[in-house]
Design an enzyme around this catalytic site. Structure first.
Site, PDB file in Angstrom:
ATOM      1  N   GLU A   1       6.662  61.992  90.704  1.00 39.30           N
ATOM      2  CA  GLU A   1       6.565  63.447  90.515  1.00 39.30           C
ATOM      3  C   GLU A   1       7.290  64.140  91.652  1.00 39.30           C
ATOM      4  O   GLU A   1       7.147  63.747  92.814  1.00 39.30           O
ATOM      5  CB  GLU A   1       5.113  63.945  90.537  1.00 39.30           C
ATOM      6  CG  GLU A   1       4.328  63.628  89.289  1.00 39.30           C
ATOM      7  CD  GLU A   1       2.939  64.250  89.298  1.00 39.30           C
ATOM      8  OE1 GLU A   1       2.774  65.371  89.825  1.00 39.30           O
ATOM      9  OE2 GLU A   1       2.021  63.601  88.780  1.00 39.30           O
TER      10      GLU A   1
ATOM     11  N   GLU B   1      -2.677  60.327  91.325  1.00 34.80           N
ATOM     12  CA  GLU B   1      -3.075  61.014  92.564  1.00 34.80           C
ATOM     13  C   GLU B   1      -4.531  60.723  92.917  1.00 34.80           C
ATOM     14  O   GLU B   1      -5.386  61.612  92.947  1.00 34.80           O
ATOM     15  CB  GLU B   1      -2.854  62.523  92.419  1.00 34.80           C
ATOM     16  CG  GLU B   1      -1.391  62.888  92.246  1.00 34.80           C
ATOM     17  CD  GLU B   1      -1.117  64.385  92.323  1.00 34.80           C
ATOM     18  OE1 GLU B   1      -2.016  65.173  92.019  1.00 34.80           O
ATOM     19  OE2 GLU B   1       0.018  64.754  92.694  1.00 34.80           O
TER      20      GLU B   1
HETATM   21  C1  BG6 Z   1       0.271  66.887  90.487  1.00 35.60           C
HETATM   22  C2  BG6 Z   1      -0.334  66.385  89.227  1.00 35.60           C
HETATM   23  O1  BG6 Z   1      -0.781  67.303  91.282  1.00 35.60           O
HETATM   24  O2  BG6 Z   1       1.086  68.001  90.478  1.00 35.60           O
HETATM   25  C3  BG6 Z   1       0.147  67.044  87.969  1.00 35.60           C
HETATM   26  O3  BG6 Z   1      -0.284  64.983  89.106  1.00 35.60           O
HETATM   27  C4  BG6 Z   1       0.426  68.496  88.252  1.00 35.60           C
HETATM   28  O4  BG6 Z   1      -0.817  66.833  86.972  1.00 35.60           O
HETATM   29  C5  BG6 Z   1       1.532  68.579  89.273  1.00 35.60           C
HETATM   30  O5  BG6 Z   1       0.723  69.238  87.123  1.00 35.60           O
HETATM   31  C6  BG6 Z   1       2.011  69.976  89.595  1.00 35.60           C
HETATM   32  O6  BG6 Z   1       0.944  70.799  89.906  1.00 35.60           O
HETATM   33  P1  BG6 Z   1       0.695  72.155  89.149  1.00 35.60           P
HETATM   34  O7  BG6 Z   1      -0.596  72.621  89.637  1.00 35.60           O
HETATM   35  O8  BG6 Z   1       1.815  73.035  89.514  1.00 35.60           O
HETATM   36  O9  BG6 Z   1       0.672  71.812  87.700  1.00 35.60           O
END
Ligand code: BG6
Length: 480
Positions: free
Chosen positions: A377, A184
Site C-alpha cells: 500500500e 496492518e
Molecule cells: C490502510 C488500510 O490503513 O490505509 C486501508 O490498510 C486504508 O484499508 C488505507 O484504506 C488508506 O487509509 P484511508 O483512511 O485513507 O482509507
C-alpha cells in the site's frame, strides 16, 4: 559491477491493492453474513465505533453505512480487473470477506456461493496474467463472532481462523501463491474495533485486552503459516505492517529515545512474526503494564517454527514525536499520533508526504529482518474534480507516486534491498477506511459515487491511469 539505477528486478510485481470491506459491497448477497465493517457508519460516530468505545452491533436507520454497496466490485469485478489488465498489472492485492465464506464465522460448512465468488475473481485475474495477492483478513470479522465470543479477545478465534485458512488454502491452492495473514496487524492498537472487532465495556483494562487480542492474532498468523506450507510448500506467506518510521522532533536524546519507543510499538508485531519470539523490550513493557498474557504451552514453539516468508507493509507517511508531553499534546486522537513536520507538505487529510521516508522505512525494516519486502500500500488520498467529460487530471497523484517510486528504486538499487513488488492502494477509488468517505480518492480509475451514496458507479480512467501503464510497461524506468 555498477547497477543500472533505473532497473527493477525481472518479474517485479507491479499492481494495485484493494480490500473486500472497502470495495465489494453486496454486503448480504450470496449468503454473506454481517461483518464488523458493515456496522461502521460514516460521520461523527465512525471514530468512536472504530476504536471500540461506541457499541454498534447492528445497523440502524439513522446512519449511512458505506460498505453496504461500496463500489460494488461484487458485480463489477470483471470490468475492474479488465481495466487493471489494461494498465499492465502483474499483481492484484485483494482481501477475502471472512463472512462471505463463513457467514457466522463458526458455521459447520463454508458458504459455497462465497467460495465460488472468489474462484471467479481469481480466474478472472489469471485469465489476464495477473497474480492474486490475498489478504486473509483486512479489517473484517463476522459480527456473530463479536457478539458470541468478543472477537479477538478470545482464544477461540484462533480455531475459527484456522478453519478459514484450511478451507481457502485447499480451495485456492492452484490459483493463489501469495498470502498475507492480517492487514496492518498493528492497527488493532489504534483502531481496535476496525482492526480486531474489539468493543470495550466501561472500566475494562483496554491495554490488556488489546495485547491479548494481538497475541491471539500472532498465534493465528503462525498457525496459518504452518497450515499454508503443509498444504502447498510453494505458498509465500507475509505479515503486513502499517509502517512509516517515527522521527525525533529534536536531537535531544530524550526525543530520539521516544521515537524508538514509538517504532517499537509497531515493530513488536513483526518482530514476533518474522523472528519468531517476543522481543525482550516487549516482555519488559508488558511486565511494566502488569499485563499477563494467556499463553498455551505450544505457543513459543509455534511462533519460533512458523515465521513469515516476506514482510509486507503500507507506507503513506512518516511520523514525528517528542518526549515532551506538552509538545505532543496536539497529536492525541489521531490514528497515528504525529507532530507536524515543518520540512514536509501534507495531503488534504493532513498525511505528511515524505518519499525519502519510504526509503528510510524500507532500510530500517530490511536491516531488522533481512527478508524480502513487499510494498502493498502507498498512495495519495485526494479530492478529484472531473471535467465535463468526466476526466480527472490528477497530476498531484502522479507526482506523489513518482517520487515514492524513485525512493523505492533507490532502496533497491542504491541500498540493495530485496523488493518483491509494489501495489499502490485503492488502484480503483473505494471507501476510505478511516473516514468512510468516497471523496478521499486514491485510484487510477474514478468511480462515480459520493459520500452520501449517490452516483452511477461508472468507472472512468484518470490521467494517472495512462501514466502508471507506462511505468509498468517500462518496469519503472519511465516515470515521466
Ligand atoms: C490502510 C488500510 O490503513 O490505509 C486501508 O490498510 C486504508 O484499508 C488505507 O484504506 C488508506 O487509509 P484511508 O483512511 O485513507 O482509507
Amino acid at each position: 559491477m555498477k547497477n543500472n539505477i533505473n532497473k527493477l528486478p525481472e518479474g517485479f510485481l507491479w499492481g494495485g491493492a484493494t480490500a473486500a470491506n472497502q470495495c465489494e459491497g453486496g454486503y448480504l448477497e450470496g449468503n454473506k453474513g454481517l461483518s464488523t465493517v458493515d456496522v461502521i457508519p460514516i460521520g461523527k460516530d465512525r471514530f468512536p465505533v472504530g476504536v471500540g468505545k461506541l457499541k454498534m452491533i447492528e445497523c440502524d436507520e439513522n446512519h449511512y453505512y458505506p460498505s453496504h454497496e461500496a463500489i460494488d466490485f461484487y458485480h463489477h469485478y470483471k470490468e475492474d480487473i479488465a481495466l487493471f489488465a489494461e494498465m499492465g498489472f502483474k499483481c492484484f492485492r485483494l482481501s477475502l470477506s471472512w463472512a462471505r465464506i463463513f457467514p457466522n464465522g463458526d458455521d459447520a460448512q463454508p458458504n459455497e456461493e462465497g467460495l465460488k465468488f472468489y474462484d471467479d475473481v481469481f480466474d478472472e485475474c489469471l485469465k489476464h496474467g495477473i497474480e492474486p495477492l490475498v489478504t486473509i483478513t483486512h479489517f473484517d470479522v463476522p459480527m456473530n463472532l463479536v457478539k458470541t465470543i468478543g472477537s479477538w479477545r478470545s482464544r477461540k478465534m484462533v480455531g475459527h481462523y484456522e478453519r478459514l485458512c484450511e478451507v481457502i488454502f485447499n480451495r485456492y491452492k492452484n490459483k493463489v501463491k501469495y498470502w498475507l495473514t492480517f492487514n496492518e496487524i498493528n492497527m488493532l492498537l489504534h483502531l481496535p474495533f476496525i482492526g480486531a472487532g474489539l468493543i470495550f465495556e466501561e472500566g475494562e483494562n483496554e491495554e490488556a485486552i488489546k495485547y491479548q487480542a494481538a497475541h491471539n492474532q500472532l498465534i493465528a498468523s503462525a498457525k496459518a503459516t504452518k497450515i499454508a506450507h503443509a498444504i502447498n510448500p510453494e505458498f509465500k506467506i507475509g505479515c503486513m505492517l502499517a509502517a512509516g518510521n517515527t522521527y525525533a522532533n529534536t536531537s535531544a536524546p530524550e526525543d530520539v529515545w521516544k521515537s524508538m519507543e514509538k517504532d517499537r510499538e509497531n515493530y513488536f508485531f513483526i518482530d514476533v512474526q518474522s523472528r519468531g519470539e517476543y522481543p525482550c523490550y516487549a516482555k519488559k513493557m508488558l511486565e511494566r503494564m502488569d499485563i499477563n498474557l494467556e499463553m498455551e504451552e505450544e505457543d513459543e514453539k509455534l511462533l519460533k517454527e512458523n515465521t513469515v516468508d516476506f514482510i509486507s507493509f503500507s507506507y503513506y507517511a512518516s511520523r514525528l514525536t517528542s518526549a515532551d508531553p506538552k509538545v505532543n499534546a496536539g497529536t492525541e486522537g489521531n490514528v497515528f499520533a504525529t507532530l507536524r513536520n515543518p520540512y514536509l507538505k501534507a495531503s488534504e487529510w493532513g498525511w505528511q508526504i515524505d518519499p525519502l521516508g519510504l526509503r528510510i522505512t524500507m532500510n530500517a525494516m530490511y536491516d531488522r529482518y533481512q527478508k524480502p519486502l513487499f510494498i502493498v500500500e502507498n498512495g495519495l488520498g485526494a479530492v478529484d474534480i472531473q471535467d465535463d467529460n468526466g476526466y480527472v487530471e490528477d497530476d498531484y497523484r502522479i507526482e506523489y507516486l513518482r517520487e515514492h517510486i524513485k525512493a523505492m528504486k533507490d532502496a533497491v538499487n542504491e541500498d540493495g534491498i530485496e523488493l518483491m513488488g509494489y501495489t499502490p492502494w485503492g488502484c480503483i477509488d473505494l471507501v476510505s477506511a478511516s473516514t468512510g468517505e468516497m471523496k478521499k480518492r486514491y485510484g487510477f480509475i474514478y468511480v462515480d459515487k459520493d459520500n452520501e451514496g449517490n452516483g452511477t458507479l461508472k468507472r472512468t480512467k484518470k490521467k494517472s491511469f495512462d501514466w502508471y501503464k507506462k511505468v509498468i510497461a517500462s518496469n519503472g524506468e519511465s516515470l515521466e
